[in-house]
Scaffold this active site. Structure first.
Site, PDB file in Angstrom:
ATOM      1  N   ASN A   1       0.924  -1.156   0.073  1.00 60.43           N
ATOM      2  CA  ASN A   1      -0.287  -0.021  -0.056  1.00 60.43           C
ATOM      3  C   ASN A   1       0.866   1.149  -0.068  1.00 60.43           C
ATOM      4  O   ASN A   1       1.937   1.363   0.382  1.00 60.43           O
ATOM      5  CB  ASN A   1      -0.902   0.036   1.194  1.00 60.43           C
ATOM      6  CG  ASN A   1      -1.637   1.324   1.109  1.00 60.43           C
ATOM      7  OD1 ASN A   1      -1.344   2.123   2.035  1.00 60.43           O
ATOM      8  ND2 ASN A   1      -2.768   1.540   0.460  1.00 60.43           N
TER       9      ASN A   1
ATOM     10  N   GLU B   1      -1.386   0.465  -5.135  1.00 58.36           N
ATOM     11  CA  GLU B   1      -1.444   1.887  -5.765  1.00 58.36           C
ATOM     12  C   GLU B   1       0.061   2.439  -6.557  1.00 58.36           C
ATOM     13  O   GLU B   1      -0.172   2.959  -7.316  1.00 58.36           O
ATOM     14  CB  GLU B   1      -1.139   2.842  -4.517  1.00 58.36           C
ATOM     15  CG  GLU B   1      -2.602   3.050  -3.717  1.00 58.36           C
ATOM     16  CD  GLU B   1      -2.955   2.210  -2.690  1.00 58.36           C
ATOM     17  OE1 GLU B   1      -3.776   2.240  -2.088  1.00 58.36           O
ATOM     18  OE2 GLU B   1      -1.855   1.233  -2.597  1.00 58.36           O
TER      19      GLU B   1
ATOM     20  N   ASP C   1      -6.410  21.269   8.349  1.00 54.06           N
ATOM     21  CA  ASP C   1      -6.875  20.378   7.493  1.00 54.06           C
ATOM     22  C   ASP C   1      -7.414  21.062   6.344  1.00 54.06           C
ATOM     23  O   ASP C   1      -7.397  22.376   6.029  1.00 54.06           O
ATOM     24  CB  ASP C   1      -7.924  19.477   8.134  1.00 54.06           C
ATOM     25  CG  ASP C   1      -7.458  17.920   7.589  1.00 54.06           C
ATOM     26  OD1 ASP C   1      -7.530  17.539   6.550  1.00 54.06           O
ATOM     27  OD2 ASP C   1      -7.895  17.088   8.244  1.00 54.06           O
TER      28      ASP C   1
END
Length: 428
Positions: A138, A201, A249
């Site tokens: 991953n 990925e 964020d």
């Protein structure tokens, strides 16, 4: 990344900053002043390394990195995620890096972006790990707080890496990780795609690069990583947590402080005159890399409902997360509302969705506003869904995580098309 930097210098604005700058707030201030430019800081007070930012801060740059036009990005991501290509070439560390040594984060020019931040944050680090049971690899981006010279606090949400970590923790074992900083934008984009936990990925990145991608074998962990400017090797420690945050964020608001896992680093490798990639929190690069890979998921869900969908965009004004615009070729009454419902279900964080006809450019906010202004009657064309589960990033969500979602059907009435004919769009 170096090869793509040459492309950026040929096709986009690259600003070299030779004056001395500090990683404490000054770098981030300059980044804020140039939201769509590529910046290279050549003289950083705290480090001998340079800083690069903005390699993915426009759709045009991302499109260039995967050899398509902006409207073709979604289709290219769909293709790459459905047809990932195995990577055949794995090279030695010594062939790719000029320096290898014990990890010392003090050598990296890691910025502190805002005064209330928990500290200096690695924002463009891609963590590569393997499922401790299946060995499936991953790659995913995570923010990492510098604790000291060889420890990082890492924010992990319940997705693939979290699953791997919990499996290792249940075995009372650390999870081996490699952290790649300064990657090709195509590899960065691939690491943000939503694919099954059984998929890799990096194989998506290889498809973006037409099967020409090479990996590098790490020294102290059993992992292979993409070419990058800086590589860190270490382990996420089991049963250890420490405070992580505050940090800004996507919505340009502070996320809360949490107890998060700790990474213990062992080795670091870097190229000659490396460029440390820094992503500005809540900047365009952050928004596009996190949100743009979600557009194909919405596209495929909508396509199952209305096959004549043309394109999907999560808008920058909506933080590439909370607002979507969807273009369709309308065939029957009710298509717009069906699209809205499919989109809200496909991306649960979505808060507002507007559906338009194919004559409207969904990448142009003026055109979207035109469609809403001329084709919407609120009592007939708005769909309001109260009490729906929303995004944890939405400052307006209630304490239980719910919000009110709105869909706007800004498509033309099929039985009165002549009323909505745009003269400027008619061909001679």
């Amino acid at each position: 990344m170096r090869e793509f930097l040459k492309v950026l210098e040929d096709d986009f604005k690259v600003i070299n900053i030779d004056d001395e700058v500090t990683t404490h707030y000054e770098v981030s201030k300059i980044m804020k002043d140039h939201p769509k430019d590529v910046l290279i800081f050549n003289n950083v007070k705290e480090s001998d390394m340079g800083i690069i930012s903005g390699i993915c801060n426009t759709r045009e740059k991302i499109a260039k990195s995967i050899s398509v036009t902006v409207p073709e990005i979604t289709a290219r991501i769909v293709e790459a995620t459905e047809k990932p290509m195995p990577i055949e070439v794995v090279e030695r560390i010594s062939k790719n890096f000029a320096y290898s040594k014990s990890a010392d984060l003090g050598e990296l020019p890691v910025p502190t972006y805002y005064k209330k931040d928990g500290g200096a944050y690695i924002t463009a680090g891609v963590i590569i790990a393997k499922d401790p049971e299946t060995g499936v690899r991953n790659a995913s981006i995570h923010r990492m707080l510098v604790k000291d010279k060889d420890h990082l606090g890492v924010r992990i949400v319940p997705r693939n890496l979290y699953t791997y970590y919990k499996k290792a923790e249940e075995m009372d074992e650390p999870l081996e990780v490699a952290i790649a900083i300064g990657m090709n934008p195509a590899s960065l984009l691939a690491s943000c795609t939503s694919i099954p936990i059984t998929a890799d990925e990096l194989e998506v990145a290889n498809t973006f690069q037409n099967g020409e991608m090479k990996l590098v074998k790490c020294e102290t962990v059993d992992l292979e990583v993409p070419d990058c400017e800086i590589l860190l090797e270490g382990k996420i420690l089991p049963h250890e947590r420490d405070s992580e945050g505050p940090f800004v964020d996507l919505t340009d608001t502070y996320d809360v402080v949490r107890q998060e896992p700790i990474i213990k680093l062992e080795k670091m490798h870097y190229k000659e005159n490396p460029l440390y990639h820094a992503i500005m929190p809540a900047g365009n690069e952050h928004k596009l890399l996190q949100g743009l890979p979600q557009e194909p998921r919405i596209y495929k869900a909508v396509q199952n409902t209305v096959p004549t969908v043309r394109n999907v965009v999560l808008t920058e004004g909506g933080c590439c997360w909370l607002h979507a615009a969807i273009s369709i070729k309308k065939q029957t009454p009710g298509d717009g509302k069906n699209v809205i419902m499919a989109a809200l279900a496909a991306h649960p964080s979505l808060k507002h969705c507007v559906v338009v006809d194919e004559d409207v450019n969904i990448f142009d906010t003026d055109d979207l506003e035109y469609a809403i202004a001329t084709r919407v009657r609120a009592d007939e064309d708005m769909l309001i869904v109260p009490g729906a589960r929303g995004s944890s990033l939405d400052p307006r969500a209630t304490p239980d995580g719910t919000t009110t979602k709105v869909g706007i059907d800004a498509t033309k009435l099929l039985d009165k098309l002549e009323k909505f004919e745009r003269v400027s769009k008619i061909e001679d």
